[in-house]
Design an enzyme around this catalytic site. Sequence first.
Site, PDB file in Angstrom:
ATOM      1  N   ARG A  78       0.915  -1.024   0.000  1.00 25.56           N
ATOM      2  CA  ARG A  78       0.048  -0.099   0.050  1.00 25.56           C
ATOM      3  C   ARG A  78       0.969   1.218  -0.087  1.00 25.56           C
ATOM      4  O   ARG A  78       0.604   2.360  -0.524  1.00 25.56           O
ATOM      5  CB  ARG A  78      -1.147   0.179   1.512  1.00 25.56           C
ATOM      6  CG  ARG A  78      -1.975  -1.177   1.165  1.00 25.56           C
ATOM      7  CD  ARG A  78      -3.062  -0.886   1.959  1.00 25.56           C
ATOM      8  NE  ARG A  78      -4.037  -1.794   1.948  1.00 25.56           N
ATOM      9  CZ  ARG A  78      -4.938  -2.189   2.737  1.00 25.56           C
ATOM     10  NH1 ARG A  78      -5.219  -1.161   3.687  1.00 25.56           N
ATOM     11  NH2 ARG A  78      -6.095  -3.156   2.705  1.00 25.56           N
ATOM     12  N   ASP A 112     -15.793   9.149   9.341  1.00 26.23           N
ATOM     13  CA  ASP A 112     -14.591   8.092   9.199  1.00 26.23           C
ATOM     14  C   ASP A 112     -13.400   8.838   9.015  1.00 26.23           C
ATOM     15  O   ASP A 112     -13.366   9.854   9.275  1.00 26.23           O
ATOM     16  CB  ASP A 112     -14.665   7.628   7.493  1.00 26.23           C
ATOM     17  CG  ASP A 112     -14.087   6.220   7.342  1.00 26.23           C
ATOM     18  OD1 ASP A 112     -14.825   5.304   7.585  1.00 26.23           O
ATOM     19  OD2 ASP A 112     -12.709   6.353   7.343  1.00 26.23           O
TER      20      ASP A 112
HETATM   21  C1  LIG Z   1     -14.027  -2.193   6.690  1.00 26.60           C
HETATM   22  S1  LIG Z   1     -14.557  -0.556   6.602  1.00 26.60           S
HETATM   23  C2  LIG Z   1     -16.336  -0.734   7.305  1.00 26.60           C
HETATM   24  C3  LIG Z   1     -17.229   0.249   6.700  1.00 26.60           C
HETATM   25  C4  LIG Z   1     -18.742  -0.208   7.142  1.00 26.60           C
HETATM   26  N1  LIG Z   1     -19.006   0.323   8.269  1.00 26.60           N
HETATM   27  C5  LIG Z   1     -19.413  -1.592   6.792  1.00 26.60           C
HETATM   28  O1  LIG Z   1     -19.466  -2.211   7.683  1.00 26.60           O
HETATM   29  O2  LIG Z   1     -19.251  -1.953   5.543  1.00 26.60           O
HETATM   30  C6  LIG Z   1     -13.908   0.064   8.176  1.00 26.60           C
HETATM   31  C7  LIG Z   1     -13.736   1.665   8.096  1.00 26.60           C
HETATM   32  O3  LIG Z   1     -13.129   2.158   9.652  1.00 26.60           O
HETATM   33  C8  LIG Z   1     -12.632   3.166   9.050  1.00 26.60           C
HETATM   34  N2  LIG Z   1     -11.674   3.322  10.212  1.00 26.60           N
HETATM   35  C9  LIG Z   1     -10.370   2.804  10.512  1.00 26.60           C
HETATM   36  N3  LIG Z   1     -10.031   3.448  11.845  1.00 26.60           N
HETATM   37  C10 LIG Z   1     -10.713   4.355  12.307  1.00 26.60           C
HETATM   38  C11 LIG Z   1     -10.648   5.232  13.471  1.00 26.60           C
HETATM   39  N4  LIG Z   1      -9.795   5.282  14.346  1.00 26.60           N
HETATM   40  N5  LIG Z   1     -11.631   5.921  13.610  1.00 26.60           N
HETATM   41  C12 LIG Z   1     -12.761   6.135  12.401  1.00 26.60           C
HETATM   42  N6  LIG Z   1     -12.756   5.300  11.441  1.00 26.60           N
HETATM   43  C13 LIG Z   1     -11.863   4.318  11.272  1.00 26.60           C
HETATM   44  C14 LIG Z   1     -11.661   2.878   7.824  1.00 26.60           C
HETATM   45  O4  LIG Z   1     -11.065   4.182   7.224  1.00 26.60           O
HETATM   46  C15 LIG Z   1     -12.713   2.266   6.970  1.00 26.60           C
HETATM   47  O5  LIG Z   1     -13.443   3.096   6.224  1.00 26.60           O
END
Ligand SMILES: C[S@@+](CC[C@H](N)C(=O)[O-])C[C@H]1O[C@@H](n2cnc3c(N)ncnc32)[C@H](O)[C@@H]1O
Length: 273
Positions: free
Chosen positions: A34, A142
């Site tokens: 990445r 996010d």
């Molecule tokens: C796998 S996706 C899940 C998306 C959606 N909630 C779903 O269930 O389909 C995880 C998301 O969490 C966000 N994320 C990761 N660490 C985070 C943090 N510390 N605070 C807020 N968002 C975070 C990432 O940027 C990503 O977009």
Amino acid sequence: LSIQASDFKYICDFIKSEAGIVLAPGKEYLVENRLTILAKTLKIESLESLIVKLRQGNANDLRQNVVDALTTNETSFFRDKHPFESLKSSILPELIKKRSAIKQLNIWCAASSSGQEPYTLAMVLNQVPALNDWKVNFIASDISEEMLERCRQGIYTQLEVGRGLPPNLLPKYFSRHQNRWQIKQELKNMIDFRIFNLCKQWPFMVNMDVIFLRHVLVYFNDPTKKEILRKVRQLLKPDGYLFVGSGDNPEQLDSKFTRTEFSTSACYKVISP
Ligand SMILES: C[S@@+](CC[C@H](N)C(=O)[O-])C[C@H]1O[C@@H](n2cnc3c(N)ncnc32)[C@H](O)[C@@H]1O
């Protein structure tokens, strides 16, 4: 692999302190892959130079880019289906009765990724005629700037709308945008998109009726999960509902949460004192 062990360790510490994300040993490949792509995009000559710049610590844009690159954004419309069915057939009817005097609902989607989850929620809400004259405060957030930009644009490929979206909703809520599909303005207007890091201090927010915190706790360690759940508990109204990802178990991490079963899924409530 060309990433140095000391650089990998630095990146692990960096992403843990910036985003709470724990990268297990063995994720060297993911980091290298990445960040090499990121270096190319930013026209930095190599992965090593990118890490040198990051270590210098004064490049805020680069810090955000590295966070964006190391988050996993996998998502889809109507992911797991059941939570949205419970919301539509049980939770919204209940809340509509309970809040009929104030006609207001507060909803937060706390890891909105590229927008499929908040737009799914917006579609569900849009299909409840009783809410027509209600004030629905709907925040989607996010940590990733790049993902929030995608949310605001609301443009999806055929493949993305093909994953989970019931076909009859495509003409209803999207319009053609060249060879892709754009969410209609009416749904975009329902949502307030914000940057929000779950692992840093939380800004003030109104108390929530429904919180979606799905497929994100999995990236954190137990102390981080517990701290987030404690804050979620304080933010949730006493009769509000929390949805988490299928692998998460708030009850195990915080004894003040209790599981509520619906015919097809489960979510969590706070045990009343
Ligand atoms: C796998 S996706 C899940 C998306 C959606 N909630 C779903 O269930 O389909 C995880 C998301 O969490 C966000 N994320 C990761 N660490 C985070 C943090 N510390 N605070 C807020 N968002 C975070 C990432 O940027 C990503 O977009």
